[in-house]
Structures are given as structure tokens and as C-alpha cells.
Design an enzyme around this catalytic site. Structure first.
Site, PDB file in Angstrom:
ATOM      1  N   ALA A 135     -17.049  -7.232  24.296  1.00 11.84           N
ATOM      2  CA  ALA A 135     -16.093  -8.063  23.570  1.00 11.84           C
ATOM      3  C   ALA A 135     -16.734  -9.346  23.045  1.00 11.84           C
ATOM      4  O   ALA A 135     -16.479  -9.750  21.905  1.00 11.84           O
ATOM      5  CB  ALA A 135     -14.927  -8.405  24.493  1.00 11.84           C
ATOM      6  N   HIS A 191     -23.996 -29.366  45.805  1.00 10.00           N
ATOM      7  CA  HIS A 191     -24.073 -28.704  47.105  1.00 10.00           C
ATOM      8  C   HIS A 191     -22.736 -28.843  47.829  1.00 10.00           C
ATOM      9  O   HIS A 191     -22.155 -29.930  47.804  1.00 10.00           O
ATOM     10  CB  HIS A 191     -25.169 -29.352  47.950  1.00 10.00           C
ATOM     11  CG  HIS A 191     -25.232 -28.794  49.342  1.00 10.00           C
ATOM     12  ND1 HIS A 191     -25.761 -27.548  49.608  1.00 10.00           N
ATOM     13  CD2 HIS A 191     -24.787 -29.287  50.529  1.00 10.00           C
ATOM     14  CE1 HIS A 191     -25.657 -27.317  50.911  1.00 10.00           C
ATOM     15  NE2 HIS A 191     -25.058 -28.351  51.490  1.00 10.00           N
ATOM     16  N   GLU A 216     -22.822  11.427  38.092  1.00  8.28           N
ATOM     17  CA  GLU A 216     -23.614  10.838  37.002  1.00  8.28           C
ATOM     18  C   GLU A 216     -24.758  11.786  36.641  1.00  8.28           C
ATOM     19  O   GLU A 216     -25.453  12.285  37.510  1.00  8.28           O
ATOM     20  CB  GLU A 216     -24.144   9.464  37.465  1.00  8.28           C
ATOM     21  CG  GLU A 216     -25.243   8.859  36.622  1.00  8.28           C
ATOM     22  CD  GLU A 216     -24.856   8.606  35.158  1.00  8.28           C
ATOM     23  OE1 GLU A 216     -23.813   7.984  34.909  1.00  8.28           O
ATOM     24  OE2 GLU A 216     -25.611   9.059  34.274  1.00  8.28           O
ATOM     25  N   GLY A 261      -5.147  -7.735  19.355  1.00  3.26           N
ATOM     26  CA  GLY A 261      -6.067  -7.906  20.478  1.00  3.26           C
ATOM     27  C   GLY A 261      -6.967  -6.702  20.740  1.00  3.26           C
ATOM     28  O   GLY A 261      -7.899  -6.789  21.537  1.00  3.26           O
ATOM     29  N   GLY A 262      -6.664  -5.559  20.089  1.00  2.00           N
ATOM     30  CA  GLY A 262      -7.570  -4.408  20.167  1.00  2.00           C
ATOM     31  C   GLY A 262      -7.712  -3.816  21.560  1.00  2.00           C
ATOM     32  O   GLY A 262      -6.879  -4.023  22.450  1.00  2.00           O
ATOM     33  N   ILE A 308     -17.606   0.952  33.066  1.00  2.00           N
ATOM     34  CA  ILE A 308     -16.171   1.262  33.127  1.00  2.00           C
ATOM     35  C   ILE A 308     -15.869   2.181  34.318  1.00  2.00           C
ATOM     36  O   ILE A 308     -14.898   1.972  35.047  1.00  2.00           O
ATOM     37  CB  ILE A 308     -15.692   1.872  31.788  1.00  2.00           C
ATOM     38  CG1 ILE A 308     -15.761   0.802  30.686  1.00  2.00           C
ATOM     39  CG2 ILE A 308     -14.274   2.431  31.899  1.00  2.00           C
ATOM     40  CD1 ILE A 308     -15.387   1.271  29.294  1.00  2.00           C
ATOM     41  N   CYS A 321      -9.875  -4.526  23.883  1.00  2.00           N
ATOM     42  CA  CYS A 321     -10.161  -5.500  24.938  1.00  2.00           C
ATOM     43  C   CYS A 321      -8.880  -6.049  25.569  1.00  2.00           C
ATOM     44  O   CYS A 321      -8.709  -5.990  26.784  1.00  2.00           O
ATOM     45  CB  CYS A 321     -11.001  -6.630  24.361  1.00  2.00           C
ATOM     46  SG  CYS A 321     -11.318  -7.956  25.506  1.00  2.00           S
ATOM     47  N   GLY A 362     -18.786   6.769  28.230  1.00  2.00           N
ATOM     48  CA  GLY A 362     -19.158   5.907  27.108  1.00  2.00           C
ATOM     49  C   GLY A 362     -18.101   5.888  26.028  1.00  2.00           C
ATOM     50  O   GLY A 362     -17.036   6.498  26.169  1.00  2.00           O
ATOM     51  N   ALA A 415     -21.438   6.899  35.818  1.00  2.00           N
ATOM     52  CA  ALA A 415     -21.619   5.715  36.671  1.00  2.00           C
ATOM     53  C   ALA A 415     -22.019   4.507  35.833  1.00  2.00           C
ATOM     54  O   ALA A 415     -22.928   3.755  36.182  1.00  2.00           O
ATOM     55  CB  ALA A 415     -22.664   5.997  37.752  1.00  2.00           C
TER      56      ALA A 415
HETATM   57  C1  FAD Z   1     -11.620  -0.187  30.264  1.00  2.00           C
HETATM   58  C2  FAD Z   1     -12.485  -1.087  29.444  1.00  2.00           C
HETATM   59  C3  FAD Z   1     -12.932  -2.264  29.997  1.00  2.00           C
HETATM   60  C4  FAD Z   1     -13.724  -3.124  29.245  1.00  2.00           C
HETATM   61  N1  FAD Z   1     -14.152  -4.262  29.842  1.00  2.00           N
HETATM   62  C5  FAD Z   1     -14.928  -5.115  29.138  1.00  2.00           C
HETATM   63  C6  FAD Z   1     -15.354  -6.348  29.714  1.00  2.00           C
HETATM   64  O1  FAD Z   1     -15.015  -6.666  30.859  1.00  2.00           O
HETATM   65  N2  FAD Z   1     -16.118  -7.168  28.968  1.00  2.00           N
HETATM   66  C7  FAD Z   1     -16.510  -6.842  27.696  1.00  2.00           C
HETATM   67  O2  FAD Z   1     -17.223  -7.621  27.068  1.00  2.00           O
HETATM   68  N3  FAD Z   1     -16.125  -5.678  27.118  1.00  2.00           N
HETATM   69  C8  FAD Z   1     -15.334  -4.826  27.802  1.00  2.00           C
HETATM   70  N4  FAD Z   1     -14.906  -3.670  27.212  1.00  2.00           N
HETATM   71  C9  FAD Z   1     -15.355  -3.390  25.831  1.00  2.00           C
HETATM   72  C10 FAD Z   1     -14.514  -4.176  24.807  1.00  2.00           C
HETATM   73  O3  FAD Z   1     -13.160  -3.841  24.981  1.00  2.00           O
HETATM   74  C11 FAD Z   1     -14.969  -3.851  23.404  1.00  2.00           C
HETATM   75  O4  FAD Z   1     -16.353  -4.109  23.282  1.00  2.00           O
HETATM   76  C12 FAD Z   1     -14.239  -4.709  22.372  1.00  2.00           C
HETATM   77  O5  FAD Z   1     -12.843  -4.519  22.447  1.00  2.00           O
HETATM   78  C13 FAD Z   1     -14.705  -4.374  20.952  1.00  2.00           C
HETATM   79  O6  FAD Z   1     -14.024  -5.184  20.051  1.00  2.00           O
HETATM   80  P1  FAD Z   1     -13.801  -4.740  18.536  1.00  2.00           P
HETATM   81  O7  FAD Z   1     -13.083  -5.890  17.891  1.00  2.00           O
HETATM   82  O8  FAD Z   1     -15.077  -4.305  17.929  1.00  2.00           O
HETATM   83  O9  FAD Z   1     -12.867  -3.449  18.573  1.00  2.00           O
HETATM   84  P2  FAD Z   1     -11.543  -3.059  19.377  1.00  2.00           P
HETATM   85  O10 FAD Z   1     -11.242  -4.023  20.426  1.00  2.00           O
HETATM   86  O11 FAD Z   1     -11.705  -1.634  19.731  1.00  2.00           O
HETATM   87  O12 FAD Z   1     -10.398  -3.218  18.284  1.00  2.00           O
HETATM   88  C14 FAD Z   1     -10.286  -2.388  17.173  1.00  2.00           C
HETATM   89  C15 FAD Z   1      -8.889  -2.518  16.603  1.00  2.00           C
HETATM   90  O13 FAD Z   1      -8.862  -1.886  15.332  1.00  2.00           O
HETATM   91  C16 FAD Z   1      -7.634  -1.199  15.181  1.00  2.00           C
HETATM   92  N5  FAD Z   1      -7.841  -0.194  14.128  1.00  2.00           N
HETATM   93  C17 FAD Z   1      -8.731   0.843  14.124  1.00  2.00           C
HETATM   94  N6  FAD Z   1      -8.684   1.484  12.942  1.00  2.00           N
HETATM   95  C18 FAD Z   1      -7.758   0.857  12.183  1.00  2.00           C
HETATM   96  C19 FAD Z   1      -7.263   1.043  10.869  1.00  2.00           C
HETATM   97  N7  FAD Z   1      -7.761   1.982  10.061  1.00  2.00           N
HETATM   98  N8  FAD Z   1      -6.286   0.213  10.419  1.00  2.00           N
HETATM   99  C20 FAD Z   1      -5.785  -0.785  11.212  1.00  2.00           C
HETATM  100  N9  FAD Z   1      -6.216  -1.016  12.466  1.00  2.00           N
HETATM  101  C21 FAD Z   1      -7.205  -0.212  12.943  1.00  2.00           C
HETATM  102  C22 FAD Z   1      -7.385  -0.630  16.566  1.00  2.00           C
HETATM  103  O14 FAD Z   1      -6.023  -0.307  16.711  1.00  2.00           O
HETATM  104  C23 FAD Z   1      -7.820  -1.812  17.445  1.00  2.00           C
HETATM  105  O15 FAD Z   1      -6.755  -2.697  17.658  1.00  2.00           O
HETATM  106  C24 FAD Z   1     -14.086  -2.799  27.915  1.00  2.00           C
HETATM  107  C25 FAD Z   1     -13.615  -1.620  27.342  1.00  2.00           C
HETATM  108  C26 FAD Z   1     -12.815  -0.780  28.086  1.00  2.00           C
HETATM  109  C27 FAD Z   1     -12.308   0.488  27.458  1.00  2.00           C
END
Ligand code: FAD
Length: 468
Positions: free
Chosen positions: A323, A447, A205, A40-41, A186, A43, A274, A183
Site C-alpha cells: 500500500a 531508555h 508452501e 479505499g480499494g 498474507i 487495502c 500471491g 507461506a
Molecule cells: C489481506 C491483505 C492484507 C494486506 N496487508 C497489507 C499491509 O499490511 N501492508 C501493505 O502495504 N499492503 C498490504 N496489502 C496489499 C495492499 O492492499 C495493496 O498493495 C494496495 O491496496 C494496492 O493499492 P492500489 O491502489 O494499487 O490498488 P487497490 O487497493 O487494489 O485498489 C484498486 C481499486 O480499483 C478499483 N477498480 C478496479 N478496476 C476498476 C475499474 N475498471 N473502474 C473503477 N474502479 C476499478 C477496485 O475496485 C479497487 O477499489 C494487503 C493485501 C491483502 C489482500
């Protein structure tokens, strides 16, 4: 013998796991490599999902303390049970990450636990936390390794007193004084959580405005609303450093334009300046995969890197770090690899800021239209004139729709209101179909709903709204 796959995805965030599922649906044999214990990364584990669980819970706490009485609900002042609120957040995360495990099983995707590195096109080495290795042979590879929090020079993050968003979603007690550096989305979301729970929040900011990228009129209104909620803003100011004392931290605040340094005491500082693309340990240099000047994996319009058979999507490539952008790229790249015409319309990716009220926007802002010299008209409607909003005591905010002067085609929109993040999609769908403001204005809206304000804003692009 190495395991062989049609596709290996490195990283199981919203980009990676969605690409894997779509590829499996299209008949590919798919592997996913993830170094964290759960899928799930960012997100699902430490980003969108846990922050929204805390935003929802803290908003209810705030409403129980300050709004219920206006609706005739007399209760004693609510007491915070932070441990339970955190348990709700953790349960929400668990439910979501186990959902991804279920989807992997359902789609016969093979997960590998460990750090993936690309040895060459077609070859991924997986190294587990205990050091054992597995080599995967794969016709195609997708890099979906996402991003990590950026930091500032002179600031040492310990995730307890000086935290990134990762530490800010698991503080063990409410800080009396919280410094939020940045600001942006996040910073304002997590700043709102802790302010509602009782922290005195100061947002510093560097720029002279909040939420760069958001329509500047909406940004100014939002700032006033957040100030009323107790957040203090120091704009045009930079944090030059943080010193840790026994019981507090001292931040050195400096005017962005230069000038006298001010010292200010806090209990916790949140660094929210950022995020940066994450490619460490992937072996990209050895594999010959090119990065751009900001450390992102360079891709063409079809998510292909300069090395045939290696693709990249999500936060690790150019574009907004969102995400749903990563998910849509995941679907598109799987379809492209399968020989189909995968495509993402970058002109219609909505953004949502989950403060109270929410702010949501899509397409061009007024500032962008001005800068690009595009002639536009504005349809604007305030929630003070919306019946449902009055009933809900949610009259803050407005809808603004921007349409082309000559063609009436909708070019962008911004909504500040309760539920704005849900309502923005009617403008998004309209834009996806190149619709005109009149199309929206002539569509019957139930409505009483908050969405009627969106229709009234569309009417304002033409002959005028009915209820104002
Ligand atoms: C606090 C916070 C709140 C957020 N809120 C929102 C929101 O409300 N709405 C929204 O759209 N976005 C939000 N985001 C942004 C969103 O989380 C990211 O844009 C999104 O997760 C990016 O997805 P991704 O698949 O590119 O990478 P990620 O979700 O970062 O996933 C990358 C994955 O790769 C894995 N990985 C990295 N390198 C390796 C490797 N060499 N081998 C194996 N695994 C590896 C990591 O462990 C991770 O699990 C938020 C972010 C944060 C920090």
C-alpha cells in the site's frame, strides 16, 4: 456535454486516492472513478486494514489467555466473541473508508461510482451498476486498478470453505482445521489470526522456506517461533487439488520435487499464493495501452504508459504489491503531471509482516548482498539483552543491520520483535539520507525502549554494543 477534468483516476485504493488528493492540492480539477460501493480499494476494504484489526484483536485474545498470568493478572480463560471481533474489524473499515470520502470532499474531488474504461487518451467512460453511462473528458488519466488474489489450477474458490484473503477475514466460525496454501505475508498473517483463535493451522508452501524476500536467517527464526505457536509447516510441498466433501475438504499434497500424493482433511482452505494485476474491463487493448509479460501495465520511470496522457501506479504496475508503495507512486505521479520532479526511492521501501512478533525489513537482505558480491558487515543485537523487552516479556527476536564494509553506509536491516513495524523506520530514514551505521550508533535513544536494540545493532557494526 461530457464532464471535463485535468485528471481522472480509475480506482480509489491507496494509489488512486492519494494521487487524487495530491493532484487536487496542486491545483488540478480531479475525478475519481470507483466501481466498489466504498473508496479505499483492497487495502482499506479487504486488505491491510481489516487484517490488522483482526491481528490486533486476536493477539490480545492470545495474550489474555496465555500472557496475563505472567504479569500477575489472574482472569478466567477468555471467551471468544467472534461476532464482536468481526464488528470491530468492520467498524475499523468503515471509519477508514469514510475518512477517504471526507478527504475527497475537502479537496473538491468529484467521485464517480461505476466501472471506468478508457475509450481513448483523454476519454473515460463510467458505467454504473445499473448500466447508465457518463463520459469524462480528461487531460490526464491514471490507472490505479490494483490487483486481485491469484489462484492455483484445480482449486475452486467459493469464499466459504475454499477462500482467498477476502473470505478469510469474514469466516463465521473458527475452523477446526485450516489449510493455508502459501507461506507468504498474507498466509502467515491470516493463519496467525485463526491459530490464535483456536484453529489447527497447516501451512503448505511450494518453496523450501517461508516468506521469500525476507532475510533467510530471520525467516528460519520466524518459522520456529510460529511453530511454537502451533502452526505446522509443510515446505517443499504443493497442493495439487482440493475436493469438497459434505463436511470437510480433502487436499491432495504432493512433494514439490515429485513423489507420492498425501491426502489431508481440513475444514477451510485459504489460498494465499500471491496477487495478480487487475486490468479487466478497462479497455486497455482498444486504447492501445501496453502490458508486460505478467499482465502489468507497462510504464516508464515516470509512470507514463506508451499512450501519452495515460499513467499507471500501484499494484497494477511493476514492483512490490504494498500500500505504501502505491501511495508514494500516487504522490510522485501527481507531482510529475503537475510538472514537478516526483520520485520514489525503491531502495528504501520497508516491508512488515504483522505476525507475533512482527518482522520488518528494508533495503538489501544478507542473501541479496551475498548474491551481488557486495562486501558487508553485520551488526546484530538480540532482544534478550534489552531492558524494556525483558519488562514486557518480549525478548524474542533481534535487530540486524547490514553496512558497507568500506564506507559504513547502511545497506539494509531486519528486525524481529514486538513493534518491529514501527522501529524499522529509523533504519529507513537513515538509508534515505545515505547514513552510516555510526550515525545511528551516535544518536541518543531514550531508555528504556525497544529501539535501543536498533542502536546497539548499529554499534555492533563498529566497536561493539554496550549491553552484550
Ligand atoms: C489481506 C491483505 C492484507 C494486506 N496487508 C497489507 C499491509 O499490511 N501492508 C501493505 O502495504 N499492503 C498490504 N496489502 C496489499 C495492499 O492492499 C495493496 O498493495 C494496495 O491496496 C494496492 O493499492 P492500489 O491502489 O494499487 O490498488 P487497490 O487497493 O487494489 O485498489 C484498486 C481499486 O480499483 C478499483 N477498480 C478496479 N478496476 C476498476 C475499474 N475498471 N473502474 C473503477 N474502479 C476499478 C477496485 O475496485 C479497487 O477499489 C494487503 C493485501 C491483502 C489482500
Amino acid at each position: 456535454m461530457a464532464d471535463t477534468f485535468d485528471l481522472t483516476v480509475i480506482g480509489s485504493g491507496p494509489g488512486g486516492y492519494v494521487a487524487a488528493i495530491r493532484a487536487a492540492q496542486l491545483g488540478m480539477k480531479v475525478a475519481v472513478v470507483e466501481k466498489w460501493a466504498t473508496h479505499g480499494g483492497t487495502c482499506l476494504n479487504i486488505g491491510c486494514i481489516p487484517s490488522k484489526a483482526l491481528l490486533h484483536a486476536s493477539e490480545l485474545f492470545e495474550e489474555a489467555g496465555h500472557q496475563f498470568k505472567n504479569f500477575g493478572i489472574d482472569i478466567p480463560a477468555p471467551k471468544l466473541n467472534l461476532q464482536q471481533m468481526m464488528a470491530h474489524k468492520d467498524d475499523t473499515v468503515t471509519a477508514n473508508v469514510s475518512g477517504v470520502d471526507f478527504l475527497f470532499k475537502k479537496n473538491k474531488i468529484t467521485p464517480f461510482r461505476g466501472t471506468g474504461s478508457i475509450q481513448a487518451a483523454g476519454k473515460v467512460l463510467v458505467t454504473s451498476s445499473t448500466g447508465t453511462t457518463t463520459t469524462l473528458e480528461s487531460k490526464n488519466i491514471i490507472i490505479a486498478t490494483g490487483s486481485v488474489s491469484a489462484n492455483l489450477p484445480g482449486i475452486e474458490v467459493d469464499e466459504e470453505r475454499v477462500v482467498t484473503s477476502t473470505g478469510a477475514i469474514k469466516l463465521k466460525e473458527v475452523p477446526k482445521r485450516l489449510l493455508v496454501i502459501g507461506a507468504g505475508i498474507i498466509g502467515l498473517e491470516l493463519g496467525s489470526v485463526w491459530a490464535r483463535l483456536g484453529a489447527k493451522v497447516t501451512v503448505v508452501e511450494f518453496l523450501d522456506r517461508i516468506v521469500p524476500g525476507l532475510d533467510s536467517e530471520a525467516a528460519r527464526q520466524l518459522q520456529r517461533m510460529l511453530q511454537k505457536q502451533g502452526l505446522e509447516f509443510k515446505l517443499g510441498t504443493k497442493v495439487a487439488g482440493i475436493d469438497k466433501n459434505a463436511d470437510s475438504i480433502t487436499a491432495r499434497l504432493e512433494p514439490a520435487a515429485g513423489g507420492d500424493v498425501e491426502l489431508a482433511e481440513f475444514d477451510v482452505a485459504l489460498v494465499a499464493v500471491g496477487r495478480k494485476p487487475f486490468t479487466e474491463g478497462l479497455g486497455l487493448e482498444a486504447a492501445g495501452v501496453a502490458l508486460d509479460e505478467r499482465g502489468r501495465v507497462r510504464t516508464d520511470g515516470h509512470y507514463a504508459t506508451n499512450v501519452p496522457g495515460i499513467y499507471a501506479i500501484g499494484d497494477v504496475i511493476v514492483g512490490p504489491m504494498l500500500a505504501h508503495k502505491a501511495e508514494d507512486e500516487g504522490i510522485a505521479v501527481a507531482e510529475i503531471i503537475a510538472g514537478q520532479a516526483g520520485h520514489v526511492n525503491y531502495g528504501t521501501i520497508p516491508s512488515v509482516l504483522y505476525t507475533s512478533p512482527e518482522v520488518a525489513w528494508v533495503g538489501k537482505s544478507e542473501d541479496e548482498l551475498k548474491a551481488e558480491g557486495i562486501e558487508y558487515k553485520i551488526g546484530k543485537f538480540p532482544f534478550t539483552a534489552n531492558g524494556r523487552a525483558k519488562a514486557m516479556l518480549a525478548t524474542q527476536g533481534f535487530v540486524k543491520i547490514l553496512a558497507d564494509v568500506k564506507t559504513d553506509r547502511v545497506l539494509g536491516g531486519v528486525i524481529i520483535s514486538k513493534g518491529a513495524g514501527e522501529m524499522i523506520h529509523e533504519i529507513t530514514v537513515l538509508m534515505e539520507f545515505s547514513g552510516a551505521a555510526e550515525d545511528l550508533a551516535r544518536t541518543t535513544h531514550a531508555h528504556p525502549t525497544l529501539s535501543e536494540a536498533v542502536r546497539e545493532a548499529a554499534l555492533m557494526c563498529g566497536d561493539g554494543a554496550i549491553h552484550i
